[in-house]
Each structure stands twice: as structure tokens, then as C-alpha cells.
Design an enzyme around this catalytic site. Structure first.
Site, PDB file in Angstrom:
ATOM      1  N   CYS A   1       0.799  -1.235   0.000  1.00  0.00           N
ATOM      2  CA  CYS A   1       0.000   0.000   0.000  1.00  0.00           C
ATOM      3  C   CYS A   1       0.831   1.284   0.000  1.00  0.00           C
ATOM      4  O   CYS A   1       0.269   2.377  -0.030  1.00  0.00           O
ATOM      5  CB  CYS A   1      -0.981  -0.021   1.149  1.00  0.00           C
ATOM      6  SG  CYS A   1      -2.063  -1.459   1.037  1.00  0.00           S
TER       7      CYS A   1
ATOM      8  N   HIS B   1      -2.957   8.103   6.133  1.00  0.00           N
ATOM      9  CA  HIS B   1      -3.211   6.787   5.554  1.00  0.00           C
ATOM     10  C   HIS B   1      -4.638   6.384   5.946  1.00  0.00           C
ATOM     11  O   HIS B   1      -5.401   5.956   5.111  1.00  0.00           O
ATOM     12  CB  HIS B   1      -2.165   5.789   6.041  1.00  0.00           C
ATOM     13  CG  HIS B   1      -2.210   4.481   5.315  1.00  0.00           C
ATOM     14  ND1 HIS B   1      -2.116   4.406   3.944  1.00  0.00           N
ATOM     15  CD2 HIS B   1      -2.358   3.201   5.755  1.00  0.00           C
ATOM     16  CE1 HIS B   1      -2.198   3.131   3.577  1.00  0.00           C
ATOM     17  NE2 HIS B   1      -2.351   2.384   4.649  1.00  0.00           N
TER      18      HIS B   1
ATOM     19  N   HIS C   1      -9.852   2.333  -0.092  1.00  0.00           N
ATOM     20  CA  HIS C   1      -8.403   2.173   0.022  1.00  0.00           C
ATOM     21  C   HIS C   1      -7.902   1.618  -1.310  1.00  0.00           C
ATOM     22  O   HIS C   1      -8.117   0.450  -1.618  1.00  0.00           O
ATOM     23  CB  HIS C   1      -8.066   1.242   1.180  1.00  0.00           C
ATOM     24  CG  HIS C   1      -6.588   1.100   1.417  1.00  0.00           C
ATOM     25  ND1 HIS C   1      -5.639   1.864   0.753  1.00  0.00           N
ATOM     26  CD2 HIS C   1      -5.891   0.290   2.262  1.00  0.00           C
ATOM     27  CE1 HIS C   1      -4.438   1.512   1.169  1.00  0.00           C
ATOM     28  NE2 HIS C   1      -4.556   0.563   2.078  1.00  0.00           N
TER      29      HIS C   1
END
Lengths: 346, 395
Positions: free
Chosen positions: B157, B290, B325
Site C-alpha cells: 500500500c 493513511h 483504500h
């Protein structure tokens, strides 16, 4: 700019692991298409719970990084950077097979957790206790060279003083067949596919154990002949060398006619009067298999002799180059990706 | 040496280009919805899905070869084209231009559709090609044709963020004048089910930083930035949007899928990014976090933020309740969002937040805010503890 030294390099491969036994006792894999890794005795090198919990490629990564750090004489490294074309493809396949053949209903997380490509570099990060820069490059046949370039620049620019850099790939029989059908890897060739697990410590420090200096690393993409020659010139300039200073050219020639033809054409284009070397006949081909060309070149410089087993022209007997000073490493992948590395004797 | 941002391009569930994305952010319009294109039995989990099929994406990307349509590189191509247009970068002249792209899913969408066929019957073998990550990068690069060097990063990620970091370093090393960098990631059954098996998907709209957050909503998209040296900016007479002032990549070195208790990796990433940028914590005006809305991430990111900023917490929000996400794309996509916020002096809200996590007692923005921004931080943390932080600054 800081000078970049290679302070250690260790390999686990199809040859005898963690040794340079391949120089004098190379194992021959003629007529084999896929050769799996000859693993060291994991149980004697890693704690039992670590052996149980981790897949082979992660165990290899831990052992290679442990031995490399130990041999480098350094206590720790500031970065971990790995090249891996396919990442943890065994776990990827296991999770994929579960998805495809058993459906989405009861999938378990264990294969997935250890299937992302960066599992290898993060496992090494945990293993070496390194909280610094940590990255993973996955770019086909130049995955290792991507990783090496990153570390090379960071040491040159004084961002870091030391790093572990390596190339890791595994190959399952099913995945091998898939790639074969797609015309990848050995295909119609005389060579064989292998796996890769090798790495070492780069730093700005010259030590008693230093194998060689890394004098240049350059990458190119979709280059015509002029651009390729320009890239070679820049590479030589980086190292402060001329073509005549090159003792030998290490290549990824592997017995696959379509790929080898490009090597031969480009070598002629380069016009370097030095012997051509190879490693794929010893270590096999994989996406990050070029790591063994880097390794074999470094060992040759350190031992002051290029061993006969690396020479591709078997017609000439008892070849060797004594006191090699600079080895140019050239790779291409599908004639799209090109990489040059120059290793220099210290 | 300064790194100028001269172009941005993105696609996500809240818009097919930067303007649409910014419009959705300003108006609080989330792109999280029921899945239509990813065929799963777990339809209870909403996602930030881009509502286009392969052919529609290919049309939108201006790509007309129907044979090798793969979702991730198509998303990437769309965003890269927009970034180049935004930078008015159409030809390479004598400038050296590189491309760095991050992804993890790569061509997995096709691999999972045709795996059985690959193993038992090779009739669709042309789809094999795109399974590996490098192929996504090369697909984009070949369709653009400006790049003399390409690199592919996969740090889960944080892939997009780490592409931007090496992109900046390639310029600082003097090897390249311009680097286009970022990340792309499509939804796939593979990682959707992977995240589900880890029990971190939420059946509700995700609630970053909320005490009752119940997990993340996956998303898909791409985001790329054009980074340039001063020399290239001058030579091209380019109009820079901002600077990539600071950045850092660190490793939590703790666990494959969980962050350490006090967020050591995230803490180090933010600290080192400030250090490289020559900035103090108090210089940061806004953090695009995040903030995945998993119990572990938001608690540890919050702890790390408190370690850096103490009682003087800057305005912050996670935009993942808008986009989902987008995993490997998130560092690129959220960098594009951060740049748009910085340039427009606009702070987007954190959707679905109600109750602070008691231990942290910090609250993200819940109402749009306009204020003069100087420095914006963007965090991306990945599996494997690959944690990165970027700082964009006004010129």
C-alpha cells in the site's frame, strides 16, 4: 559522491548453497527444463519456529541476509532493497488455487499474508532489525538491477552508508508451465529455468572483506542502437573508463536462441575487445537470475581470476583471465529493458 | 536541489480526472458503493469501484487494441496521460525522462479469471503476459513513448509513495530531468478476498479515526505526478504546482500485516520526511493520513502522529471514505489530492467520523475548511511495515 563497495555476497541456488563450489565443481543440468534450489539445511541455520512459519523463499532470504551481514563485518545496515520479478509466487498460486477451485467462501489468510511481493524485503528488514529504507522492485529481467540502482544512488548521494541488496525469485512447476506456454523463460532453448536467492551488503566503506567496487549502474528502456551505445558510453564515463579498460563482459546469454541473438548483435555493436562470460548455464534463468551474473563477476574480481566455467566459448580450452580489473555486466530483457553494471577490482 | 511538481493525473471512484475528484471532495460525495463489476459472493462489502468495464476503460484511455485489456495498466494509462497533459509535456526534446510505477495487483484480475485455462488449456495465453508487475509499467510506458528508463515498485500500500521517492532521487542524482511517478491498482478478487480473510473489510461505509470504525472499504484507481528539476522547468517554461519538499521511506520491521504498538515505522517516516524537507512539525498545515479505518492502522498512525506533533496536531483527514483504500495506488492518488488541496488552499473532510478514539482524543476534519496552506503531508503505510511519508510545499 561516495564510492560504493560490495562488502559481501552470498548465494543459495541450484549450485551448492553458500559456497563458491560452482567454480571448481559445477553441477551440470543439461536436458533439464526446471531445476529447483539446492537448499541448505534450514533447521541448522534458523530457529525451529522460524522454519515452520516461513516459506522456502523467506527462509532463503533470512539465511542469505544473515550470512551476508556476518561476512561484511558490519553490525547492521541502514536499508534493505530487493528485486523480485514475481515475488512470493508459490503462496500467490496457493491462494489463487484456493480462490479458483474452492471458491470465495472459506478462504484462509495465511497464504495471502505471505504473498505480496514485498514480503521478502520486509522479512529481511525484520530479520536484520532494520527500520530504515525498505523497498521492492519487480521489473521482469531487470528487477535486481532496479534494486541495485536505488541503493547505488542512495550511497553515492550519502543518504545511507550501507544496505542489503538482493534478488529473489521462486518458480513452482505449474507456474513454470504457464510461463513456458506463454513463450517466456527457457522455451525452445538449451538452457534451464532456475530460482534466485542471492544478496549482499553494499556500503561506502572499504573493508578487508570487500569484494569489489560498484563503479556504475545504468538502466535503459526501448532504446535504438544509438541510444544503447550512448547508454554504454555514459556507463563507462560514470566509472571513468574506456572500452579498452574492460576485462570481460558478463551477459545473460542462456541458450535461448531469440534472446541470445540479441546479445550477440548488441555485443558486436558495443565493439568491446574482451571475452564474453555467462552464468545462466550454471544458475539457470529466472526474473531476478541476473543476480548471479553480478555475484560471479564480483567473485572473479575478488579472486583475481575469472574462472574457466564462466567462459561461454567452450571451444577454447583452459581459458581464464588473470587479474581482471573491470567487468562490464550487460543484460537485456526481450530487447526492451537494458542494464549495464561495471564492477571494479579494489 | 528542488523537486517541482508540474503535472497531476488521477482516476478513482469519485472521478475520472482531477477536476471531478476535487469536485467530489469539495461536495462530500463518496464513491463507495455496491460492487457491480467485480463479481464476488461477498457483495455485502461496498468498495470504491470505478464504474467502467474493460472496454469502457480502454475507450477512455484512448487505447484501441482489444486483445490485452488489463484493468490496472488501463487505470494507470488514463492517469499518466492526464498528468502529462497537465504538465504540458508532449515530447521529450533533449530532456531525460523516466517513469516509475507502483502496483501489487498488476494483472491479477486476468490471472484469476483465466488461471484454470492457463494451466489446462493455453488458448488465452496472451493474458499471461500482464500478470507480472513490470508488464503494467511497460504497458503504460510503451503507450506514452517518452521514457528512456522505467522502474517498477511493489511495496504493497505504499507503492505509489515509494515510486515518487525514487523518482525524486533519480532527479536529484542528475540522471533525469523529469520523472513521472505514482501508482495504479485495480480491484481483484484475489486481494478483495485476501483482505476479507484478514477480517479487515467493513460492510459499512468506512469510518477512519472513529472509535467505532469497523474496517476498510477497498478501492481502485491511479495517481501520477510529473516531477521536474529546476533546469527542466526553466527550459520548458513549465508552470510548477508545488514542490515535493520532503519524503522518507522506513520499515516498521515488526509484522507482515500489523503495525507495531506505537507506530514506530510511521513515526520514523514522518520524522525523516520533515528532516529531509528542513521542516519542523509545526510547519505542517494539513495531513492527508493513511487512515484506512482498520482498528490497527488508525490507532497506531494516531499514536505516531501524537509522537510527532504532540498537542499541536495539525488539521488532518483520511480521504479513504471517499475513494476506498486504493492500496498500491493510494500513495499516488492521495499525493494528487494533497497537491490539489495545497494549490487550492482547501482541506477535505474525513467522512463518517463521529467519536474520537478515547486514547488518542484527536478528531479529523468534519467540515470543509479553507485556509492558506504552505506544507501538506501525505502518509502511506503498507503490509510488511513499508511506511512512507511525503511533504508537498508551496513554492
Amino acid at each position: 559522491m561516495s564510492t560504493v563497495y560490495l562488502n559481501s555476497f552470498k548465494q543459495i541456488s541450484v549450485q551448492k548453497p553458500l559456497s563458491e563450489d560452482w567454480i571448481n565443481n559445477p553441477q551440470n543440468f543439461e536436458n533439464q527444463k526446471l531445476v529447483r534450489t539446492q537448499d541448505p539445511d534450514f533447521k541448522s541455520l534458523l530457529p525451529a519456529n522460524v522454519c515452520r512459519r516461513n516459506g522456502n523463499i523467506l527462509k532463503r532470504a533470512m539465511i542469505v541476509s544473515n550470512f551476508a551481514l556476518k561476512e561484511s563485518g558490519l553490525e547492521s545496515v541502514e536499508a534493505v532493497v530487493v528485486g523480485s520479478g514475481l515475488g512470493c509466487v508459490e503462496n500467490t498460486e496457493l491462494f489463487l488455487q484456493e480462490l479458483v477451485y474452492e471458491g470465495e467462501e472459506f478462504m484462509k489468510p495465511s497464504y495471502f499474508m505471505a504473498s505480496t511481493h514485498n514480503t521478502i524485503s520486509s522479512t529481511i528488514g525484520i530479520n536484520l532489525g532494520c527500520h530504515g529504507y525498505n523497498s521492492t522492485y519487480c521489473h521482469k529481467g531487470v528487477s535486481f538491477e532496479n534494486a541495485l540502482l536505488d541503493v547505488f544512488l542512495q550511497i553515492q548521494m550519502n543518504r545511507i552508508k550501507s544496505a542489503f541488496v538482493g534478488g529473489f525469485d521462486e518458480m513452482s512447476p505449474t507456474y513454470f508451465n504457464i510461463l513456458q506456454n506463454a513463450g517466456y523463460l527457457v522455451g525452445d532453448s538449451k538452457g534451464f529455468a532456475g530460482e534466485a536467492s542471492a544478496g549482499g551488503i553494499l556500503s561506502n566503506m572499504l573493508t578487508d572483506n570487500t569484494l569489489c567496487k560498484v563503479a556504475a549502474v545504468r538502466l535503459g528502456f526501448m532504446l535504438n542502437d544509438d541510444e544503447l551505445l550512448d547508454l554504454l558510453d555514459v556507463t563507462l564515463t560514470d566509472a571513468g573508463l574506456q572500452k579498452s579498460d574492460i576485462s570481460a563482459v558478463m551477459t545473460g546469454i542462456n541458450g535461448k536462441p531469440s534472446s541470445d541473438a540479441i546479445y550477440h548483435k548488441n555485443l558486436e555493436l558495443f565493439g568491446i575487445q574482451a571475452p564474453t562470460l555467462g552464468y545462466a548455464h550454471l544458475f539457470g534463468e529466472s526474473y531476478s537470475g541476473s543476480v548471479y551474473g553480478f555475484y560471479a563477476s564480483a567473485v572473479s574480481l575478488h579472486q583475481n581470476k575469472i574462472p574457466q566455467v564462466l567462459f561461454l566459448d567452450k571451444e577454447v580450452e583452459n581459458q581464464s583471465v588473470q587479474n581482471p580489473k573491470n567487468i562490464l555486466i550487460y543484460h537485456h530483457f526481450n530487447n526492451k529493458d537494458h542494464s549495464f553494471i561495471i564492477l571494479q577490482r579494489c | 536541489m528542488k523537486i517541482f511538481v508540474t503535472g497531476i493525473g488521477a482516476i478513482s471512484a469519485i472521478g475520472n480526472n482531477c477536476n471531478e475528484i476535487f469536485h467530489s471532495l469539495k461536495n462530500g460525495i463518496s464513491g463507495i458503493s455496491k460492487l457491480e463489476f467485480l463479481k464476488t459472493i461477498h457483495s455485502e462489502f461496498p468498495c470504491g469501484e470505478i464504474k467502467m468495464d474493460y472496454n469502457q476503460l480502454a475507450d477512455f484511455a484512448g487505447f484501441d487494441n482489444q486483445k490485452t485489456l488489463v484493468r490496472t495498466p488501463l487505470l494507470g494509462l488514463i492517469a499518466v496521460k492526464e498528468a502529462l497533459n497537465s504538465a504540458k509535456l508532449y515530447s521529450k526534446s533533449d530532456l531525460k525522462i523516466a517513469f516509475v510505477s507502483g502496483t501489487t495487483v498488476g494483472g491479477m484480475d486476468r490471472m484469476e479469471q483465466f488461471y484454470d485455462d492457463f494451466v489446462n488449456n493455453d488458448s488465452k495465453n496472451f493474458y499471461l503476459y500482464p500478470h507480472d508487475i513490470g508488464d503494467s509499467t511497460e504497458f503504460i510506458a510503451e503507450n506514452i513513448g517518452l521514457f528512456s528508463s522505467v522502474m517498477s515498485i511493489s511495496t504493497a500500500c505504499s507503492s505509489g509513495a515509494n515510486s515518487l521517492i525514487i523518482g525524486a532521487e533519480l532527479i536529484k542524482s542528475g540522471r533525469f530531468d523529469i520523472v513521472v511517478a505514482g501508482g495504479a491498482e485495480s480491484l481483484s478478487l484475489y486481494h478483495f478476498n485476501g483482505f476479507n480473510s484478514l477480517k479487515i473489510l467493513s460492510a459499512e461505509m468506512c469510518r477512519p479515526f472513529d472509535n467505532f470504525r469497523s474496517g476498510l472499504n477497498l478501492g481502485e484507481g491511479a495517481g501520477y505526478l510529473v516531477l521536474e528539476s529546476e533546469k527542466a522547468v526553466t527550459q520548458r517554461n513549465a508552470k510548477p504546482l508545488c514542490l515535493l519538499q520532503g519524503y522518507a521511506n522506513t520499515c516498521d520491521a515488526y509484522h507482515q500485516t500489523a503495525t507495531s504498538e506505537n507506530g514506530d515505522g510511521p513515526f520514523l517516516a514522518m520524522q525523516k520526511a520533515l528532516e529531509l524537507g528542513g521542516l519542523k512539525p509545526s510547519d505542517i498545515d494539513y495531513i492527508n493520513c493513511h487512515g484506512t479505518a482498520t482498528p490497527n492502522n488508525d490507532l497506531t498512525e494516531g499514536r505516531a502522529m501524537k509522537r510527532i506533533f504532540g498537542e499541536n496536531m495539525p488539521d488532518f483527514s483520511s480521504t479513504k471514505a471517499f475513494t476506498g483504500h486504493t492500496t498500491s495506488a493510494s500513495g499516488g492518488l492521495e499525493s494528487v489530492i494533497s497537491v490539489m488541496c495545497l494549490v487550492n488552499d482547501f482541506l477535505p473532510i474525513n467522512l463518517n467520523f463521529h467519536d474520537p478514539i478515547p486514547e488518542l482524543n484527536i478528531s479529523p476534519l468534519t467540515e470543509n475548511k479553507t485556509k492558506v496552506l504552505h506544507h501538506v503531508m501525505n502518509n502511506s503505510f503498507g503490509f510488511g511495515g513499508n511506511d512512507s511519508s511525503l511533504i508537498f510545499s508551496k513554492i
